[in-house]
Design an enzyme around this catalytic site. Structure first.
Site, short mmCIF file in Angstrom:
data_model
loop_
_atom_site.label_atom_id
_atom_site.label_comp_id
_atom_site.label_asym_id
_atom_site.label_seq_id
_atom_site.Cartn_x
_atom_site.Cartn_y
_atom_site.Cartn_z
N ASN A 173 0.83 -1.19 0.00
CA ASN A 173 0.00 0.00 0.00
C ASN A 173 0.87 1.25 0.00
O ASN A 173 0.99 1.93 -1.03
CB ASN A 173 -0.94 -0.04 1.21
CG ASN A 173 -1.87 1.15 1.26
OD1 ASN A 173 -1.82 2.02 0.41
ND2 ASN A 173 -2.72 1.20 2.27
N ASP A 174 1.51 1.54 1.12
CA ASP A 174 2.27 2.78 1.25
C ASP A 174 3.33 2.93 0.16
O ASP A 174 3.58 4.04 -0.31
CB ASP A 174 2.96 2.84 2.62
CG ASP A 174 1.94 3.02 3.73
OD1 ASP A 174 0.86 3.56 3.46
OD2 ASP A 174 2.23 2.61 4.87
N VAL A 175 3.94 1.81 -0.25
CA VAL A 175 5.04 1.90 -1.22
C VAL A 175 4.56 2.27 -2.62
O VAL A 175 5.37 2.43 -3.52
CB VAL A 175 5.86 0.58 -1.29
CG1 VAL A 175 6.51 0.30 0.05
CG2 VAL A 175 5.00 -0.59 -1.72
#
Lengths: 104, 463
Positions: free
Chosen positions: B391-393
């Site tokens: 997600n964050d990446v």
């Protein structure tokens, strides 16, 4: 072994810094895909402190230091076997792409 | 055996360890490297057993067999998804072993040639206490990291007031104890140093959690090396110093790479607290935005008609054990003539290189698995990005939103591909607590469900 003098310390320090520099270059050359195996293998080799534990466990008799040494040998052995075997398992999974003609 | 002979054999052993690390520069040479490592260790152990003072072969042999059996058993049984925990547990053993060796040297200095009881040289005492200090921190820090990774302890960072001030005070107190220890050489002071260092180890790892775990694991890796170094100085043993320095450098570099992968300084990671608090800036309220949902059949249809697919795996894939089903999906797509590749972000997973191992476990050839800077420029030419458990990446806010906690973090540019498929269990945010605007884009289709189940369903639909 000779007495612990400042000379011995300076030699140790020399070795230490040179080893850090070798470590720096060698580790940067490790491919990022193998960073997990790198941790496995460094974990195994850092258990080379088993050398110190064996020296402590070496003498006959049963004094405190010997007991510490034996415990140290057990702990370090867990790491040595565990570290190398888990690294072996990881590395044996990294496979090349199978050649087209070998395909099933 | 003469002292020179010993020194030469230890040197050979140290060189073997260097070759072991060097071998890891390529998967092909890595297996040989591991063998070098084993040979180095065997040489080191046999050389030490040849010492005149080493006589109790039975006890030592038994200890090695017991430890070896435990280590072998664990290493053969462990699931590859649980590697981070295993590594943390192993680090704790190095740490505690260092404490025991230092204690042994303290109780029987004559065996190590560093003086007699109550009359150990000051430099040896300092080295001994530093080795003990680092070893004890490594031990407790790793135990806590193990608990967090295993899930027995909450993975959330625990932050409290004056945390850093308290840690600093404890550090000063340890320095004070070491001075006292050098003066009176009292066993009770020695054990106080051990106890306080153990406490400090817990406190250092407590504020770090979630996505920062790869940094913690690498940092503890580094500490375990420095602990070995400290013992090496105590025993004036070059082999220990060299190996410790190699391991210490390795852990430090990995920590650096991981921190850079998150655009954060090591210091800020160490100070901790990231990932727990709800990000205040989460670019407004997204509750009214529309999310396009799809199912496995849609995903199968989209990918089947593409020329190229990039799969972006994250920790969620590991949790769901989806790597085998994912590889199966990739294989079918490849048979259809689609160019399938995998893109790995440096901090994907809970330890450096975790995703690579999991994909390798699922028989994905390593040539198809690429690092961020190798593949990032290919996203604009790619039709489908299949994000699974990450997600964050992939969050473009890292590039655009200066107020975002992840601003500046290098990301995989999945948003540049024509279509993004997101496999997720729910709309929950990633570890950073930041909402991902990608979810709301027109070219994004969300595939809600368990990652493994989703891959299996896609495989069925593709067939």
């Amino acid at each position: 072994m000779e007495a612990h003098s400042s000379e011995v310390f300076v030699i140790g320090l020399t070795v230490f810094f040179l080893a850090c520099i070798i470590g720096y270059y060698v580790v940067w050359s490790v491919t990022p895909a193998l960073h997990s195996p790198l941790m496995g293998v460094t974990n195994a080799i850092s258990s080379v402190i088993i050398v110190g534990a064996i020296l402590a466990a070496g003498p006959l008799g049963h004094d405190t230091s010997k007991i510490f040494g034996i415990i140290g040998v057990v702990l370090a052995s867990i790491n040595i076997f565990g570290g190398f075997i888990v690294t072996y398992r990881m590395l044996s999974m990294f496979k090349k792409k199978p050649k087209k003609e070998q395909k099933d | 055996m003469s002292a020179n002979m010993v020194a030469v054999l230890y040197l050979i052993s140290a060189l073997m360890f260097i070759f072991a690390l060097r071998g890891l520069s390529h998967p092909e040479s890595s297996r040989l490297g591991n063998i070098f490592g084993i040979v180095g260790m065997v040489i080191a152990i046999i050389t030490t057993l040849m010492f005149k003072s080493v006589l109790s072969y039975v006890e030592i042999g038994a200890a090695i067999i017991v430890g070896g059996a435990i280590g072998t058993f664990i290493a053969l049984r462990i699931e590859m998804t649980a590697l981070p925990q295993l590594v943390a547990a192993f680090h704790s053993l190095v740490g505690i072993a260092a404490v025991f060796v230092a204690a042994a040297a303290f109780y029987d200095p004559a065996s190590f040639g560093i003086g007699t009881i109550g009359a150990i040289g000051t430099s040896s005492l300092i080295e001994m206490s530093i080795g003990t200090f680092i070893g004890a921190i490594t031990f407790s820090g790793s135990v806590l990291a193990f608990g967090k990774l295993q899930g027995t302890v909450s993975g959330k960072p625990i932050v409290f007031k004056f945390q850093h001030a308290i840690n600093a005070l404890i550090l000063l107190f340890i320095a004070f104890l070491i001075i006292i220890f050098c003066i009176n050489q009292s066993p009770s002071i020695f054990w106080t140093i051990v106890a306080v260092s153990i406490l400090l180890g817990f406190l250092v790892v407590i504020p770090i959690g979630g996505a920062d775990m790869p940094v913690v694991v690498s940092m503890l890796n580094s500490y375990s090396g420095w602990a070995a170094c400290g013992i090496g100085f105590t025993l004036s043993n070059n082999l220990l110093i060299i190996t410790g320095a190699l391991v210490g450098a390795s852990g430090a570099i990995l920590s650096y790479i991981m921190s850079k992968g998150m655009n954060r300084s090591i210091i800020s990671v160490v100070l901790g607290g990231f990932g727990g608090e709800q990000a205040a800036s989460a670019s407004g309220d997204n509750s009214d935005k529309i999310v396009k949902q799809g199912n496995a059949e849609d995903a199968a249809y989209i990918m089947k008609n593409a020329d190229s697919v990039i799969i972006v795996p994250g920790y969620g894939m590991a949790v769901a054990q989806a790597q085998h089903a994912l590889r199966e999906m990739g294989d079918i797509l490849k048979k259809e003539g689609i160019n399938v590749r995998y893109a790995i972000h440096p901090v994907a997973g809970r330890m450096p290189g975790h995703m690579n191992v999991l994909l390798a476990e699922a028989n994905v050839p390593y040539e198809e698995v690429l690092e961020l800077d190798e593949i990032n420029h290919d996203f604009p030419m790619t039709e489908v990005s299949f994000v699974i458990g990450a997600n964050d990446v992939t969050n473009p806010a890292a590039k655009t939103d200066e107020s975002s906690p992840i601003y500046g973090m290098p990301i995989l540019d999945v948003e540049r591909s024509q279509t993004v498929l997101f496999v997720k269990r729910s709309m929950a945010t990633g570890y950073s607590g930041v909402d991902n605007e990608l979810f709301y884009r027109d070219n994004t289709t969300m595939l809600f469900g368990d990652a493994k189940k989703m891959c299996e369903d896609i495989v069925k639909s593709l067939a």
